[in-house]
Design a protein around this motif. Structure first.
Motif, PDB file in Angstrom:
ATOM      1  N   UNK A  94       0.902  -0.854  -0.055  1.00  0.00           N
ATOM      2  CA  UNK A  94      -0.162  -0.017  -0.033  1.00  0.00           C
ATOM      3  C   UNK A  94       0.666   1.537  -0.010  1.00  0.00           C
ATOM      4  N   UNK A  95       1.896   1.341   0.730  1.00  0.00           N
ATOM      5  CA  UNK A  95       2.809   2.007   1.129  1.00  0.00           C
ATOM      6  C   UNK A  95       2.914   2.770  -0.206  1.00  0.00           C
ATOM      7  N   UNK A  96       4.296   1.708  -1.014  1.00  0.00           N
ATOM      8  CA  UNK A  96       4.287   1.925  -1.995  1.00  0.00           C
ATOM      9  C   UNK A  96       3.519   2.669  -3.608  1.00  0.00           C
ATOM     10  N   UNK A  97       2.664   2.151  -2.847  1.00  0.00           N
ATOM     11  CA  UNK A  97       1.233   2.097  -4.189  1.00  0.00           C
ATOM     12  C   UNK A  97       1.198   4.475  -3.761  1.00  0.00           C
TER      13      UNK A  97
ATOM     14  N   UNK B 204      12.620   2.782   5.554  1.00  0.00           N
ATOM     15  CA  UNK B 204      12.767   3.179   3.632  1.00  0.00           C
ATOM     16  C   UNK B 204      12.053   3.987   4.329  1.00  0.00           C
ATOM     17  N   UNK B 205      11.041   4.798   4.568  1.00  0.00           N
ATOM     18  CA  UNK B 205      10.854   6.464   3.698  1.00  0.00           C
ATOM     19  C   UNK B 205       9.354   6.192   3.363  1.00  0.00           C
ATOM     20  N   UNK B 206       8.544   4.896   4.085  1.00  0.00           N
ATOM     21  CA  UNK B 206       7.003   4.625   3.835  1.00  0.00           C
ATOM     22  C   UNK B 206       6.406   4.035   4.930  1.00  0.00           C
TER      23      UNK B 206
ATOM     24  N   UNK C 176       4.176   8.936  12.949  1.00  0.00           N
ATOM     25  CA  UNK C 176       5.046   9.034  12.106  1.00  0.00           C
ATOM     26  C   UNK C 176       6.108   8.234  12.283  1.00  0.00           C
ATOM     27  N   UNK C 177       5.602   7.031  12.244  1.00  0.00           N
ATOM     28  CA  UNK C 177       6.674   5.584  12.135  1.00  0.00           C
ATOM     29  C   UNK C 177       8.151   6.200  13.724  1.00  0.00           C
ATOM     30  N   UNK C 178       7.240   6.246  14.915  1.00  0.00           N
ATOM     31  CA  UNK C 178       7.846   5.645  16.046  1.00  0.00           C
ATOM     32  C   UNK C 178       7.285   4.269  16.737  1.00  0.00           C
ATOM     33  N   UNK C 179       7.761   3.521  17.263  1.00  0.00           N
ATOM     34  CA  UNK C 179       7.962   2.006  18.123  1.00  0.00           C
ATOM     35  C   UNK C 179       7.211   2.518  18.889  1.00  0.00           C
ATOM     36  N   UNK C 180       5.891   1.440  18.985  1.00  0.00           N
ATOM     37  CA  UNK C 180       5.566   1.458  20.120  1.00  0.00           C
ATOM     38  C   UNK C 180       4.015   2.294  19.965  1.00  0.00           C
ATOM     39  N   UNK C 181       3.144   2.373  21.305  1.00  0.00           N
ATOM     40  CA  UNK C 181       2.578   3.359  21.272  1.00  0.00           C
ATOM     41  C   UNK C 181       2.811   4.441  22.445  1.00  0.00           C
ATOM     42  N   UNK C 182       1.605   5.461  22.199  1.00  0.00           N
ATOM     43  CA  UNK C 182       1.817   7.035  22.892  1.00  0.00           C
ATOM     44  C   UNK C 182       0.543   7.685  22.925  1.00  0.00           C
ATOM     45  N   UNK C 183       0.898   8.755  24.273  1.00  0.00           N
ATOM     46  CA  UNK C 183      -0.273   9.838  24.072  1.00  0.00           C
ATOM     47  C   UNK C 183      -0.214  10.685  23.184  1.00  0.00           C
ATOM     48  N   UNK C 184      -0.965  11.380  22.587  1.00  0.00           N
ATOM     49  CA  UNK C 184      -0.975  12.350  21.176  1.00  0.00           C
ATOM     50  C   UNK C 184      -1.959  12.635  21.072  1.00  0.00           C
ATOM     51  N   UNK C 185      -1.662  14.464  20.740  1.00  0.00           N
ATOM     52  CA  UNK C 185      -2.314  15.328  19.560  1.00  0.00           C
ATOM     53  C   UNK C 185      -2.937  15.240  18.721  1.00  0.00           C
TER      54      UNK C 185
END
Length: 379
Positions: free
Chosen positions: A134-137, A163-165, A284-293
Motif C-alpha cells: 500500500x505504501x509503495x502505491x 525506508x521512508x514508507x 510518524x513511524x515511532x515504535x510502540x504507542x504514545x499519548x498524542x494530539x
C-alpha cells in the motif's frame, strides 16, 4: 450508491472490508465530519453491499453520507497507484492484513494459550506485507494522502519508517486499554471518570497482557494520571488487577468494537484538525504507542511531564522485545527474539531469526502455510 458530496470534507478511503473496517464505516457515517467515504477492495460486489447496509443504517438514524466503491488489489502496486491518483483520498484507513490477529483465538484454549506465549512479534509478516505494498502505491500515486494503519502498527510503522514508507499513524493497542485504565483509576481515586486524564506510553505487548492477566508481565511502560488537571498517584498493581476482574471485557470479534472506536477518534481528529488527545501506535513511524494530539496531518506526541521522547521510545523498544521483536535494523531488517521464535519453531516448524524487508512476502507465505497445517490438526 452516491449522493451529493461536500468536497470541503475529507474523502476517507477504507481499504479492506473485514469486521473492523465494517464497524469503522458504520461509526464514520454517523458523523457529518467523516461521512464522505470510498470503500476499496478486491470483491467490489461484497463491499458495495456492505457499504449500502451501513449507508441505509445511517439514513435510518438521520445521517446522510456518501459511500462509493473502487476495486483495489494491493498486490498490484501500479494499478493501486493509478486508482489512488484517480480517487485522490485525503485519508486512507488500512484495515487489510493477510491474517487477522484473532485467527489463532479459534484454536482450542489450551493450544491457543501455548501458541500465544510466542507473543505477536513473530506474526509481523502477515501484517507488514500488505502495508508495504500500500505504501509503495501511495508513493507512486503522488497523492498526499495520510495513512492510518490498523494492522500491527506498533511494529509495521517503525519498520517502514526505515525506508521512508511509514504510515502516518496507527490505531488500537495502546488506545484500547486506556478506557479501562481510566475507569479503574477513577474507582481507586474516588473521582469522576470525566475528571481523570491518562497518558500511557506502551507497546502492544502491554495492552494485550494486562487485560488477560491483571499485571504488566514483562512490559515496560509509563503511565501518568491527572485528576481535574492535577497529578495523581495510583497503585499500578491495584489498577491493573481490575482489568482481569471487575473491568474484564469481551475480546475476539466483539472486542473489535473498542478498536474501531479508537480508530474513529483518530480519524475524526484528522478530519476536523481538532488536536484531540488520543493514544495511538506508531505516530510518524515511532515504535510502540504514545499519548498524542491528533491534527489534520497526523499527530504530535503529548507526553506527560517528566517523560522525554527518547525515554518514551526506549520504553517502547524494551516492551517490543517482550513482544518477540528484538530490534529493527536501520535498513528495515527485523531481528526476532529467540525465546518467542523458539515457540513458533516448536509448534509450527516456523523459524525466522531475521527478516529483510524485501523478503517479507515470502516469509508471510511460509508462515501462512505452516500455520494452516498446524491448525488443521485441531479442526
Amino acid at each position: 450508491m452516491t449522493s451529493p458530496t461536500d468536497s470541503s470534507k475529507p474523502l476517507i478511503m477504507l481499504v479492506g472490508m473485514g469486521d473492523l473496517v465494517a464497524k469503522v464505516l458504520t461509526m464514520l457515517l454517523s458523523d457529518p465530519a467523516t461521512n464522505r467515504i470510498v470503500l476499496a477492495g478486491r470483491d467490489t460486489e461484497t463491499i458495495r453491499r456492505r457499504g449500502n447496509l451501513a449507508l441505509f443504517t445511517a439514513t435510518n438514524l438521520g445521517h446522510h453520507g456518501t459511500v462509493d466503491t473502487v476495486h483495489v488489489d494491493l498486490r498490484d502496486v501500479d494499478a493501486t497507484a493509478q486508482t489512488l491518483a484517480q480517487v485522490r483520498p485525503d485519508i486512507i484507513f488500512m484495515g487489510g492484513s493477510l491474517q487477522s490477529w484473532r485467527v489463532i483465538t479459534a484454536l482450542p484454549k489450551e493450544i491457543f494459550d501455548e501458541l500465544d506465549e510466542a507473543q505477536f512479534g513473530p506474526w509481523l509478516p502477515m501484517h507488514l506485507t500488505l502495508n508495504l505494498l500500500l505504501m509503495q502505491a501511495v508513493r507512486e500515486s503522488g497523492v498526499d494522502a495520510k495513512v492510518v494503519n490498523a494492522a500491527f502498527p506498533d511494529a509495521v510503522g517503525p519498520v517502514l519508517d526505515k525506508v521512508g514508507l511509514a504510515p502516518t499513524i496507527g490505531v488500537g493497542n495502546v488506545a484500547n486499554i486506556v478506557p479501562a485504565l481510566t475507569l479503574g483509576a477513577a474507582h481507586l481515586l474516588d473521582a469522576d471518570p470525566a475528571d481523570v486524564e491518562l497518558r500511557l506510553t506502551a507497546q502492544h505487548y502491554f495492552s494485550h497482557y494486562v487485560p488477560r492477566f491483571g499485571d504488566a508481565g514483562r512490559g515496560a511502560y509509563h503511565l501518568g494520571v491527572r485528576v481535574a488537571g492535577r497529578p495523581a498517584e495510583v497503585d499500578h498493581a491495584a489498577l491493573f488487577a481490575q482489568l482481569d476482574n471487575r473491568l474484564k471485557r469481551l475480546g475476539g470479534v466483539d472486542g473489535q468494537l473498542l478498536t474501531a472506536s479508537s480508530a474513529v477518534r483518530v480519524l475524526h481528529g484528522m478530519a476536523t484538525d481538532s488536536g484531540v488527545l488520543a493514544h495511538a501506535p506508531a505516530p510518524n513511524g515511532l515504535p510502540g504507542g504514545y499519548p498524542v494530539r491528533v491534527h489534520q496531518d497526523g499527530a504530535v506526541l503529548d507526553l506527560p511531564e517528566g517523560l522525554g521522547s527518547d525515554e518514551a521510545i526506549r520504553l517502547n523498544e524494551e516492551c517490543q522485545r517482550a513482544d518477540g521483536i528484538d530490534r529493527i535494523g536501520e535498513d528495515g531488517t527485523v531481528y526476532f527474539a529467540e525465546p518467542e521464535m523458539a515457540i513458533m519453531k516448536r509448534l509450527l516448524g516456523y523459524e525466522c531469526p531475521s527478516m529483510k524487508l524485501g523478503d517479507v512476502a515470502e516469509w508471510a507465505d511460509e508462515l501462512d502455510a505452516k500455520y494452516r497445517v498446524f491448525a488443521a490438526r485441531f479442526a
